[in-house]
Scaffold this motif. Structure first.
Motif, PDB file in Angstrom:
ATOM      1  N   LYS A 154      45.120  53.066  46.445  1.00  0.00           N
ATOM      2  CA  LYS A 154      45.327  54.511  46.053  1.00  0.00           C
ATOM      3  C   LYS A 154      45.166  54.827  44.739  1.00  0.00           C
ATOM      4  CE  LYS A 154      46.017  55.630  50.347  1.00  0.00           C
ATOM      5  NZ  LYS A 154      45.126  56.308  51.132  1.00  0.00           N
ATOM      6  N   TRP A 155      44.612  53.819  43.983  1.00  0.00           N
ATOM      7  CA  TRP A 155      44.618  53.835  42.520  1.00  0.00           C
ATOM      8  C   TRP A 155      44.373  55.042  41.947  1.00  0.00           C
ATOM      9  CZ3 TRP A 155      45.745  50.276  38.675  1.00  0.00           C
ATOM     10  CH2 TRP A 155      45.225  50.644  37.414  1.00  0.00           C
ATOM     11  N   ASP A 156      42.997  55.713  42.233  1.00  0.00           N
ATOM     12  CA  ASP A 156      42.672  57.104  41.644  1.00  0.00           C
ATOM     13  C   ASP A 156      43.724  58.045  41.904  1.00  0.00           C
ATOM     14  OD1 ASP A 156      40.274  55.907  40.900  1.00  0.00           O
ATOM     15  OD2 ASP A 156      39.253  56.379  42.460  1.00  0.00           O
ATOM     16  N   CYS A 157      44.303  58.104  43.104  1.00  0.00           N
ATOM     17  CA  CYS A 157      45.335  59.390  43.458  1.00  0.00           C
ATOM     18  C   CYS A 157      46.579  58.990  42.433  1.00  0.00           C
ATOM     19  CB  CYS A 157      45.578  59.089  44.945  1.00  0.00           C
ATOM     20  SG  CYS A 157      46.902  60.242  45.386  1.00  0.00           S
ATOM     21  N   LEU A 158      46.865  57.825  42.374  1.00  0.00           N
ATOM     22  CA  LEU A 158      48.361  57.456  41.703  1.00  0.00           C
ATOM     23  C   LEU A 158      47.980  57.726  40.188  1.00  0.00           C
ATOM     24  CD1 LEU A 158      49.499  54.430  43.656  1.00  0.00           C
ATOM     25  CD2 LEU A 158      50.409  56.716  43.578  1.00  0.00           C
ATOM     26  N   LEU A 159      46.782  57.246  39.655  1.00  0.00           N
ATOM     27  CA  LEU A 159      46.711  57.300  38.307  1.00  0.00           C
ATOM     28  C   LEU A 159      46.503  58.995  37.737  1.00  0.00           C
ATOM     29  CD1 LEU A 159      46.172  55.956  35.718  1.00  0.00           C
ATOM     30  CD2 LEU A 159      43.516  56.097  36.251  1.00  0.00           C
ATOM     31  N   GLU A 160      46.232  59.883  38.703  1.00  0.00           N
ATOM     32  CA  GLU A 160      46.061  61.176  38.431  1.00  0.00           C
ATOM     33  C   GLU A 160      47.451  61.913  38.658  1.00  0.00           C
ATOM     34  OE1 GLU A 160      43.709  65.251  40.036  1.00  0.00           O
ATOM     35  OE2 GLU A 160      42.952  63.451  40.441  1.00  0.00           O
ATOM     36  N   PHE A 188      50.154  31.355  49.324  1.00  0.00           N
ATOM     37  CA  PHE A 188      50.558  32.085  48.034  1.00  0.00           C
ATOM     38  C   PHE A 188      49.278  32.624  47.359  1.00  0.00           C
ATOM     39  CE2 PHE A 188      54.437  29.795  48.692  1.00  0.00           C
ATOM     40  CZ  PHE A 188      55.355  30.838  48.479  1.00  0.00           C
ATOM     41  N   GLU A 189      48.034  32.114  47.625  1.00  0.00           N
ATOM     42  CA  GLU A 189      46.915  32.047  46.744  1.00  0.00           C
ATOM     43  C   GLU A 189      46.196  33.469  46.806  1.00  0.00           C
ATOM     44  OE1 GLU A 189      46.291  29.741  44.344  1.00  0.00           O
ATOM     45  OE2 GLU A 189      47.814  28.890  45.281  1.00  0.00           O
ATOM     46  N   SER A 190      46.007  34.010  48.057  1.00  0.00           N
ATOM     47  CA  SER A 190      45.381  35.237  48.000  1.00  0.00           C
ATOM     48  C   SER A 190      46.474  36.542  47.600  1.00  0.00           C
ATOM     49  CB  SER A 190      45.218  35.385  49.566  1.00  0.00           C
ATOM     50  OG  SER A 190      46.085  35.754  50.485  1.00  0.00           O
ATOM     51  N   LEU A 191      47.644  36.134  47.706  1.00  0.00           N
ATOM     52  CA  LEU A 191      48.715  37.307  47.115  1.00  0.00           C
ATOM     53  C   LEU A 191      48.669  37.278  45.603  1.00  0.00           C
ATOM     54  CD1 LEU A 191      51.067  39.222  47.326  1.00  0.00           C
ATOM     55  CD2 LEU A 191      52.650  37.422  47.819  1.00  0.00           C
ATOM     56  N   LYS A 192      48.661  36.087  45.007  1.00  0.00           N
ATOM     57  CA  LYS A 192      48.842  36.051  43.638  1.00  0.00           C
ATOM     58  C   LYS A 192      47.381  36.167  43.018  1.00  0.00           C
ATOM     59  CE  LYS A 192      49.823  31.346  43.549  1.00  0.00           C
ATOM     60  NZ  LYS A 192      50.109  30.023  43.199  1.00  0.00           N
ATOM     61  N   ARG A 193      46.176  36.074  43.884  1.00  0.00           N
ATOM     62  CA  ARG A 193      44.903  36.716  43.030  1.00  0.00           C
ATOM     63  C   ARG A 193      45.166  38.309  43.307  1.00  0.00           C
ATOM     64  NH1 ARG A 193      42.566  32.460  46.141  1.00  0.00           N
ATOM     65  NH2 ARG A 193      42.349  33.959  47.902  1.00  0.00           N
ATOM     66  N   LEU A 194      45.584  38.922  44.155  1.00  0.00           N
ATOM     67  CA  LEU A 194      45.901  40.334  44.360  1.00  0.00           C
ATOM     68  C   LEU A 194      46.738  40.859  43.233  1.00  0.00           C
ATOM     69  CD1 LEU A 194      46.315  41.373  48.091  1.00  0.00           C
ATOM     70  CD2 LEU A 194      44.670  42.242  46.594  1.00  0.00           C
ATOM     71  N   GLU A 195      47.720  40.217  43.011  1.00  0.00           N
ATOM     72  CA  GLU A 195      48.831  40.754  41.904  1.00  0.00           C
ATOM     73  C   GLU A 195      48.287  40.297  40.672  1.00  0.00           C
ATOM     74  OE1 GLU A 195      52.909  39.361  44.591  1.00  0.00           O
ATOM     75  OE2 GLU A 195      52.213  37.799  42.991  1.00  0.00           O
ATOM     76  N   LYS A 201      44.149  44.730  35.927  1.00  0.00           N
ATOM     77  CA  LYS A 201      43.475  46.227  36.008  1.00  0.00           C
ATOM     78  C   LYS A 201      44.214  47.219  35.304  1.00  0.00           C
ATOM     79  CE  LYS A 201      41.700  49.325  39.490  1.00  0.00           C
ATOM     80  NZ  LYS A 201      40.383  49.431  39.036  1.00  0.00           N
ATOM     81  N   ILE A 202      45.750  47.221  35.285  1.00  0.00           N
ATOM     82  CA  ILE A 202      46.348  48.144  34.672  1.00  0.00           C
ATOM     83  C   ILE A 202      46.179  47.838  32.998  1.00  0.00           C
ATOM     84  CG2 ILE A 202      48.657  49.001  33.966  1.00  0.00           C
ATOM     85  CD1 ILE A 202      49.434  48.883  36.994  1.00  0.00           C
ATOM     86  N   VAL A 203      46.627  46.595  32.523  1.00  0.00           N
ATOM     87  CA  VAL A 203      46.531  46.307  31.247  1.00  0.00           C
ATOM     88  C   VAL A 203      45.150  46.407  30.709  1.00  0.00           C
ATOM     89  CG1 VAL A 203      47.026  44.367  29.700  1.00  0.00           C
ATOM     90  CG2 VAL A 203      48.319  44.423  31.844  1.00  0.00           C
ATOM     91  N   ARG A 204      44.204  46.154  31.403  1.00  0.00           N
ATOM     92  CA  ARG A 204      42.896  46.136  30.580  1.00  0.00           C
ATOM     93  C   ARG A 204      42.140  47.553  30.777  1.00  0.00           C
ATOM     94  NH1 ARG A 204      41.959  42.518  26.845  1.00  0.00           N
ATOM     95  NH2 ARG A 204      42.023  40.381  27.885  1.00  0.00           N
ATOM     96  N   GLU A 205      42.578  48.416  31.719  1.00  0.00           N
ATOM     97  CA  GLU A 205      42.010  49.803  31.959  1.00  0.00           C
ATOM     98  C   GLU A 205      42.840  50.817  31.553  1.00  0.00           C
ATOM     99  OE1 GLU A 205      40.304  50.347  35.907  1.00  0.00           O
ATOM    100  OE2 GLU A 205      39.519  48.336  35.860  1.00  0.00           O
ATOM    101  N   GLU A 206      44.263  50.626  31.582  1.00  0.00           N
ATOM    102  CA  GLU A 206      45.136  51.710  31.374  1.00  0.00           C
ATOM    103  C   GLU A 206      46.353  51.188  30.474  1.00  0.00           C
ATOM    104  OE1 GLU A 206      44.308  54.686  32.313  1.00  0.00           O
ATOM    105  OE2 GLU A 206      42.603  54.135  33.726  1.00  0.00           O
TER     106      GLU A 206
END
Length: 481
Positions: A154-160, A188-195, A201-206
């Motif tokens: 829901k990234w785009d919706c939340l950002l707006e 833990f590996e897949s969860l860590k990758r998601l986190e 994404k937030i730090v680099r883009e927003e």
């Protein structure tokens, strides 16, 4: 028979929220099957229908799409009533909810974001609060995965619409990612990758959202400098701030000087923890707190990995629980006493204990009386002063830690830190929190070298360097101070 939402022990009374939902479903169950009534319900009927539909969605997954279509058809208040019910279920009942109900809860939350229901942001933040630090149970990891996935979907919706939800998500997942990175294992590996993906994404883009968090963004980020993606971010923060493409951002000192809102400290305390801590700090008299603290420890700190929660609790007490004067002047157990006890709960010396002390002193490092709240720095000075008579080692340890922070935390911005800590001491004295700084500088039982270091600091001198103390910010990749 109407199914339960929660797993309740035989000795526990059924929660009134669940009773209300079950009663509504029981009386309106025939009305929840197509064809639906075209009659416009009156206000009382509307509330009861929202109750019934919500219970049906949570307990009848095979018919949930039908129930949610029914909900869409009757809504007259932008889903405010429905979302308020959902919020109360999460806030008051989440730990006891059945697994199938939790799955449906995430599903209907997604639906509410899609229709931009009034209050879905509060629901998401309430769900984020249910993620428990230091808890590696399948249930807790499942919630982490579902919420970080939902925020990304829901990234785009939340950002707006609700960018503050992304700020909250960043704060939470920076914090729990530090826990997850301390353990290894396939689950833990897949969860860590998601986190990592979400936070980066937030730090680099927003990056402007990171700035809204304030200085605690840096406190959390430094625990992750050993992760390659965050090591790169750290390097750019120190050496190349323009890479974040954020108008007006010129360097990390801007973030240091921005106080973090108390709502972020609340994010890492579950509602159950908050209730117990506020009761302790509002109703229990000093001298009677031991059994309450022991009960709290058994319930919330009963596993070694959960020691990391102590850092969050210290930050909560300093930043989010500010008692009124009538409590401060009474015989109610003070904040400094609870923090002192928390600092004794660690089973062995570790970076977690150091992080708890950092959480206690963090606002001291960048204190500005025009920006900061004296209540954030009060517990540390009172803990040091009140420990002198019977627990002087606590005073020595805390003062030593503070002086080492001043000398080593960030060599590039040491002038800011010296000014902040010195001002914090003077401000506490001027406001009468302590009668005089002589209590520390002239105390016969304190280490002479610490008294000398404090005196130099207060006169704007520079404390001597300590070779055994590793800088945190100037050396990305090192363990936290």
């Amino acid at each position: 028979m109407v199914p339960n939402l929660t797993l309740t022990a035989p000795h526990e009374a059924e929660n009134q929220i669940e009773i209300s939902l079950k009663q509504s479903l029981q009386s309106l169950q025939p009305s929840l099957k197509p064809p639906f009534s075209l009659t416009i319900p009156n206000p009382d009927e509307y509330i009861q229908l929202n109750h019934a539909i919500l219970h049906a969605i949570l307990t009848q997954p095979h018919f949930s799409k039908t129930h949610v279509k029914h909900l869409h058809a009757i809504i007259t208040d932008g889903y405010a009533t429905f979302l308020n019910l959902l919020f109360n279920i999460v806030h008051h009942l989440y730990p006891k909810l059945l697994g199938s109900v939790k799955h449906q809860l995430i599903w209907v939350t997604d639906e509410m974001i899609q229709v931009s229901g009034i209050g879905y942001d509060a629901l998401l933040i309430s769900l984020l609060r249910q993620i428990v630090g230091g808890d590696f149970s399948d249930d807790n990891l499942w919630l982490c995965e579902k919420l970080v996935t939902l925020l990304l979907d829901k990234w785009d919706c939340l950002l707006e619409e609700m960018p503050h939800v992304l700020c909250s998500g960043l704060y939470v997942f920076l914090r729990v990612l530090a826990d997850h990175c301390r353990v290894n294992g396939e689950k833990f590996e897949s969860l860590k990758r998601l986190e990592v993906h979400f936070c980066v994404k937030i730090v680099r883009e927003e990056f402007h959202l990171c700035m809204k968090i304030g200085r605690d963004f840096i406190r959390l980020l430094q625990d992750l400098v050993h992760v390659p993606e965050f090591k790169s971010i750290w390097k750019d923060l120190m050496l190349n701030p323009s890479s974040f493409n954020t108008l007006g951002f010129s360097g990390v000192s801007q973030i240091y000087l921005t106080r973090t809102s108390s709502r972020y400290a609340l994010l890492r305390i579950t509602p159950a923890m908050e209730t117990q801590l506020r009761f302790l700090l509002t109703h229990v008299k000093l001298g009677n707190q031991k059994r309450h603290l022991m009960w709290f420890a058994r319930k919330f700190l009963n596993e070694p990995d959960k020691e990391t929660v102590v850092v969050d609790i210290v930050r909560f007490i300093c930043c989010a629980h500010h008692p009124p004067n009538e409590i401060i002047q009474s015989d109610i157990v003070p904040r400094w006493a609870v923090i002192g006890w928390l600092l004794t709960t660690f089973r062995k010396k570790s970076c977690v204990e150091a992080n708890a002390k950092l959480a206690l002193f963090y606002d001291w490092l960048f204190f500005d009386e025009k920006v900061d709240n004296i209540m954030n720095i009060e517990p540390a000075i009172l803990l040091m002063v009140h420990s002198i008579t019977q627990y002087v080692e606590m005073t020595n340890t805390l003062l030593e830690f503070l002086l080492l922070l001043v000398d080593n935390y960030d060599m590039e911005h040491k002038d800011i830190i010296v000014k902040g800590v010195s001002l914090a001491f003077r401000f506490l004295e001027s406001k009468g929190v302590i009668q005089s700084l002589d209590i520390l500088t002239s105390c016969p039982t304190l280490s002479p070298s610490l008294k000398e270091g404090l005196s130099r600091l207060l006169s704007s001198g520079k404390p001597e360097s300590s070779k055994e103390f590793l800088p945190v910010l100037s050396q990305p990749g090192q363990q936290t101070v």
